[in-house]
Design a protein around this motif. Structure first.
Motif, PDB file in Angstrom:
ATOM      1  N   THR B  84      -1.386   8.172 -13.750  1.00  0.00           N
ATOM      2  CA  THR B  84      -2.075   8.181 -15.042  1.00  0.00           C
ATOM      3  C   THR B  84      -1.080   8.107 -16.202  1.00  0.00           C
ATOM      4  O   THR B  84      -1.357   7.495 -17.232  1.00  0.00           O
ATOM      5  N   ASP B  85       0.092   8.735 -16.018  1.00  0.00           N
ATOM      6  CA  ASP B  85       1.090   8.735 -17.085  1.00  0.00           C
ATOM      7  C   ASP B  85       1.793   7.394 -17.243  1.00  0.00           C
ATOM      8  O   ASP B  85       2.138   7.001 -18.355  1.00  0.00           O
ATOM      9  N   TYR B  86       2.060   6.720 -16.126  1.00  0.00           N
ATOM     10  CA  TYR B  86       2.950   5.558 -16.215  1.00  0.00           C
ATOM     11  C   TYR B  86       2.269   4.202 -16.080  1.00  0.00           C
ATOM     12  O   TYR B  86       2.856   3.203 -16.471  1.00  0.00           O
ATOM     13  N   ILE B  87       1.084   4.137 -15.470  1.00  0.00           N
ATOM     14  CA  ILE B  87       0.435   2.830 -15.330  1.00  0.00           C
ATOM     15  C   ILE B  87      -0.704   2.736 -16.336  1.00  0.00           C
ATOM     16  O   ILE B  87      -1.720   3.423 -16.199  1.00  0.00           O
ATOM     17  N   LYS B  88      -0.504   1.921 -17.356  1.00  0.00           N
ATOM     18  CA  LYS B  88      -1.481   1.874 -18.451  1.00  0.00           C
ATOM     19  C   LYS B  88      -2.670   0.931 -18.223  1.00  0.00           C
ATOM     20  O   LYS B  88      -3.790   1.293 -18.588  1.00  0.00           O
ATOM     21  N   PRO B  89      -2.471  -0.281 -17.641  1.00  0.00           N
ATOM     22  CA  PRO B  89      -3.640  -1.153 -17.462  1.00  0.00           C
ATOM     23  C   PRO B  89      -4.665  -0.512 -16.527  1.00  0.00           C
ATOM     24  O   PRO B  89      -4.322  -0.134 -15.395  1.00  0.00           O
ATOM     25  N   THR B  90      -5.903  -0.389 -17.014  1.00  0.00           N
ATOM     26  CA  THR B  90      -6.916   0.383 -16.281  1.00  0.00           C
ATOM     27  C   THR B  90      -7.142  -0.110 -14.855  1.00  0.00           C
ATOM     28  O   THR B  90      -7.181   0.692 -13.926  1.00  0.00           O
ATOM     29  N   SER B  91      -7.277  -1.453 -14.693  1.00  0.00           N
ATOM     30  CA  SER B  91      -7.608  -1.969 -13.360  1.00  0.00           C
ATOM     31  C   SER B  91      -6.478  -1.675 -12.367  1.00  0.00           C
ATOM     32  O   SER B  91      -6.725  -1.213 -11.249  1.00  0.00           O
ATOM     33  N   LEU B  92      -5.247  -1.888 -12.819  1.00  0.00           N
ATOM     34  CA  LEU B  92      -4.089  -1.640 -11.953  1.00  0.00           C
ATOM     35  C   LEU B  92      -3.978  -0.158 -11.607  1.00  0.00           C
ATOM     36  O   LEU B  92      -3.705   0.222 -10.461  1.00  0.00           O
ATOM     37  N   ARG B  93      -4.238   0.696 -12.624  1.00  0.00           N
ATOM     38  CA  ARG B  93      -4.158   2.134 -12.400  1.00  0.00           C
ATOM     39  C   ARG B  93      -5.198   2.580 -11.375  1.00  0.00           C
ATOM     40  O   ARG B  93      -4.890   3.312 -10.427  1.00  0.00           O
ATOM     41  N   LEU B  94      -6.431   2.108 -11.540  1.00  0.00           N
ATOM     42  CA  LEU B  94      -7.497   2.490 -10.608  1.00  0.00           C
ATOM     43  C   LEU B  94      -7.178   2.032  -9.188  1.00  0.00           C
ATOM     44  O   LEU B  94      -7.346   2.789  -8.229  1.00  0.00           O
ATOM     45  N   MET B  95      -6.706   0.787  -9.081  1.00  0.00           N
ATOM     46  CA  MET B  95      -6.392   0.254  -7.753  1.00  0.00           C
ATOM     47  C   MET B  95      -5.307   1.105  -7.087  1.00  0.00           C
ATOM     48  O   MET B  95      -5.431   1.496  -5.926  1.00  0.00           O
ATOM     49  N   THR B  96      -4.242   1.398  -7.855  1.00  0.00           N
ATOM     50  CA  THR B  96      -3.131   2.192  -7.312  1.00  0.00           C
ATOM     51  C   THR B  96      -3.627   3.561  -6.854  1.00  0.00           C
ATOM     52  O   THR B  96      -3.294   4.033  -5.765  1.00  0.00           O
ATOM     53  N   GLN B  97      -4.438   4.192  -7.713  1.00  0.00           N
ATOM     54  CA  GLN B  97      -4.923   5.530  -7.369  1.00  0.00           C
ATOM     55  C   GLN B  97      -5.793   5.494  -6.120  1.00  0.00           C
ATOM     56  O   GLN B  97      -5.683   6.371  -5.250  1.00  0.00           O
ATOM     57  N   LEU B  98      -6.636   4.461  -6.007  1.00  0.00           N
ATOM     58  CA  LEU B  98      -7.501   4.374  -4.831  1.00  0.00           C
ATOM     59  C   LEU B  98      -6.684   4.158  -3.561  1.00  0.00           C
ATOM     60  O   LEU B  98      -6.951   4.778  -2.527  1.00  0.00           O
ATOM     61  N   VAL B  99      -5.667   3.295  -3.657  1.00  0.00           N
ATOM     62  CA  VAL B  99      -4.808   3.045  -2.487  1.00  0.00           C
ATOM     63  C   VAL B  99      -4.114   4.349  -2.067  1.00  0.00           C
ATOM     64  O   VAL B  99      -4.055   4.683  -0.871  1.00  0.00           O
ATOM     65  N   ILE B 100      -3.623   5.106  -3.057  1.00  0.00           N
ATOM     66  CA  ILE B 100      -2.938   6.377  -2.756  1.00  0.00           C
ATOM     67  C   ILE B 100      -3.896   7.365  -2.091  1.00  0.00           C
ATOM     68  O   ILE B 100      -3.564   8.006  -1.093  1.00  0.00           O
ATOM     69  N   ILE B 101      -5.123   7.453  -2.625  1.00  0.00           N
ATOM     70  CA  ILE B 101      -6.096   8.398  -2.066  1.00  0.00           C
ATOM     71  C   ILE B 101      -6.437   8.021  -0.626  1.00  0.00           C
ATOM     72  O   ILE B 101      -6.503   8.883   0.263  1.00  0.00           O
ATOM     73  N   ILE B 102      -6.635   6.715  -0.386  1.00  0.00           N
ATOM     74  CA  ILE B 102      -6.949   6.266   0.974  1.00  0.00           C
ATOM     75  C   ILE B 102      -5.786   6.571   1.918  1.00  0.00           C
ATOM     76  O   ILE B 102      -5.980   7.085   3.026  1.00  0.00           O
ATOM     77  N   ALA B 103      -4.559   6.295   1.450  1.00  0.00           N
ATOM     78  CA  ALA B 103      -3.374   6.581   2.276  1.00  0.00           C
ATOM     79  C   ALA B 103      -3.320   8.069   2.614  1.00  0.00           C
ATOM     80  O   ALA B 103      -3.117   8.448   3.777  1.00  0.00           O
ATOM     81  N   LEU B 104      -3.521   8.914   1.602  1.00  0.00           N
ATOM     82  CA  LEU B 104      -3.459  10.362   1.822  1.00  0.00           C
ATOM     83  C   LEU B 104      -4.536  10.819   2.796  1.00  0.00           C
ATOM     84  O   LEU B 104      -4.311  11.685   3.647  1.00  0.00           O
ATOM     85  N   PHE B 105      -5.726  10.217   2.693  1.00  0.00           N
ATOM     86  CA  PHE B 105      -6.819  10.565   3.604  1.00  0.00           C
ATOM     87  C   PHE B 105      -6.444  10.201   5.042  1.00  0.00           C
ATOM     88  O   PHE B 105      -6.673  10.972   5.974  1.00  0.00           O
ATOM     89  N   LEU B 106      -5.840   8.996   5.186  1.00  0.00           N
ATOM     90  CA  LEU B 106      -5.427   8.576   6.530  1.00  0.00           C
ATOM     91  C   LEU B 106      -4.335   9.503   7.092  1.00  0.00           C
ATOM     92  O   LEU B 106      -4.353   9.831   8.278  1.00  0.00           O
ATOM     93  N   TYR B 107      -3.402   9.946   6.242  1.00  0.00           N
ATOM     94  CA  TYR B 107      -2.374  10.892   6.683  1.00  0.00           C
ATOM     95  C   TYR B 107      -3.040  12.184   7.165  1.00  0.00           C
ATOM     96  O   TYR B 107      -2.620  12.786   8.152  1.00  0.00           O
ATOM     97  N   PHE B 108      -4.060  12.600   6.441  1.00  0.00           N
ATOM     98  CA  PHE B 108      -4.777  13.827   6.791  1.00  0.00           C
ATOM     99  C   PHE B 108      -5.393  13.703   8.190  1.00  0.00           C
ATOM    100  O   PHE B 108      -5.210  14.577   9.044  1.00  0.00           O
ATOM    101  N   ILE B 109      -6.109  12.583   8.412  1.00  0.00           N
ATOM    102  CA  ILE B 109      -6.739  12.359   9.721  1.00  0.00           C
ATOM    103  C   ILE B 109      -5.672  12.264  10.822  1.00  0.00           C
ATOM    104  O   ILE B 109      -5.793  12.873  11.890  1.00  0.00           O
TER     105      ILE B 109
END
Lengths: 155, 119
Positions: B84-109
Motif C-alpha cells: 500500500t505504501d509503495y505501489i501507487k497504481p490501483t490495479s497493480l497494487r490490487l493484483m500484487t496484494q491478491l497474488v501475495i494473499i494467495i501465495a500466503l494461503f498456499l503456504y498455510f495449506i
C-alpha cells in the motif's frame, strides 16, 4: 509513520527547488522557506537511527516473507524420512548454505528484536526520543551479535 | 469505485483490528521461533528420531498450526502495508496484494500438510 515523515521531507525539498528555480509569483507564499540553506548532497544526508531501525524492520520482514517457501521446503524434507533428514543435515555442512542460513537468521533476529521493541513502545516503554534512539541502536547491535554467536555455533 | 479500493485487501478491513492482530500474532510467532531455536540448540547434534518425535507430538502439531495461521495473518498485514505504501497504481497494487494473499494461503495449506501429514 516513516512514510509520513518521508513525504513531508520530499515535499519540503520540492518546494525549495521550485522556489530556487523560479522565484515567481504563484509561489510567493513559500519564499520564506526558500531562504533556508539547501542540503541535497546524498553523502551528507543522514537518516536518524530510529528511521534506519524502522526501514530495516520492513526490509527484514519482506526478506522473511520471500524465505517462507524455502523454510517450508527444508522443513518438509527434514521430516520426510531419515535419509532425507541426513541429506538436509549434509547440505547444512556446506559453507555457502551456512552463509545463506546466517543471512536468514540475521533477518529473523533483527525482525524479532525490533518487533519486541515495537511491542514495548506500544506498551508505553521507551517512547521518548532518547530511549527510542538508544533502543534502536541496541536492537541493531543485538541482532548482529546474536547472528555472530550463531555463526560461531555453526562453525 | 476504484478510488475506494484501499482497504478491501487488508486482512480485517479495519486498521485498528489489523494492528491488534499483527501484535498478537507476533507474540505467537516469537514464542514458536524461540522455542524451536532453543530446542534445536539444546538437542544438538539433532537426529531424525528426536526431530520427528517433536513434530508428531499432538501439542506440537497444535502449536505449529497456530504458528502457520499467525504467519499467514502477520505476513498478510505486513505485506499489505508495504504494498500500500509503495505501489501507487490501483490495479497493480490490487493484483500484487491478491497474488501475495494467495501465495500466503498456499503456504498455510502446505504447512498444514507438512505438520499433519503422514510423518
Amino acid at each position: 509513520m516513516l512514510k509520513k515523515v518521508q513525504v513531508i521531507c520530499i515535499w519540503m525539498l520540492i518546494k525549495r527547488i521550485i522556489c530556487r528555480s523560479f522565484s515567481c509569483g504563484p509561489l510567493k507564499g513559500l519564499q520564506s522557506v526558500s531562504k533556508r540553506p539547501i542540503n541535497l548532497n546524498l553523502l551528507t544526508i543522514r537518516f536518524p537511527i530510529t528511521a534506519i531501525a524502522s526501514i530495516l524492520h520492513r526490509l527484514s520482514g519482506f526478506f522473511l516473507f520471500l524465505i517462507i517457501p524455502a523454510f517450508l521446503a527444508v522443513l518438509a524434507l527434514s521430516l520426510r524420512s531419515p535419509e532425507a533428514f541426513f541429506t538436509v543435515h549434509t547440505c547444512f555442512q556446506h559453507p555457502l548454505i551456512k552463509l545463506i542460513l546466517l543471512g536468514f537468521l540475521l533477518a529473523l533476529f533483527y525482525h524479532l528484536l525490533a518487533g519486541i521493541r515495537h511491542l514495548l513502545m506500544d506498551a508505553g516503554v521507551a517512547e521518548e526520543l532518547k530511549p527510542a534512539r538508544l533502543s534502536a541502536g541496541v536492537v541493531i547491535v543485538l541482532a548482529v551479535v546474536a547472528t555472530g554467536l550463531m555463526g560461531i555455533y555453526l562453525w | 469505485m476504484v478510488n475506494k479500493l484501499t482497504n478491501v485487501t487488508s486482512l480485517s478491513g479495519n486498521g485498528l483490528r489489523d494492528w491488534l492482530i499483527q501484535r498478537s500474532t507476533s507474540v505467537i510467532l516469537a514464542a514458536y521461533i524461540i522455542f524451536l531455536l532453543g530446542y534445536i540448540i539444546s538437542h544438538s547434534p539433532l537426529d531424525y528420531v528426536t526431530w520427528q518425535h517433536l513434530f508428531t507430538h499432538f501439542s506440537m502439531r497444535l502449536f505449529s498450526s497456530l504458528f502457520l495461521l499467525s504467519l499467514f495473518w502477520h505476513a498478510w498485514i505486513g505485506m499489505w502495508t508495504i504494498v500500500t505504501d509503495y505501489i501507487k497504481p490501483t490495479s497493480l497494487r490490487l493484483m500484487t496484494q491478491l497474488v501475495i494473499i494467495i501465495a500466503l494461503f498456499l503456504y498455510f495449506i502446505w504447512g498444514l500438510v507438512i505438520f499433519w501429514g503422514t510423518i
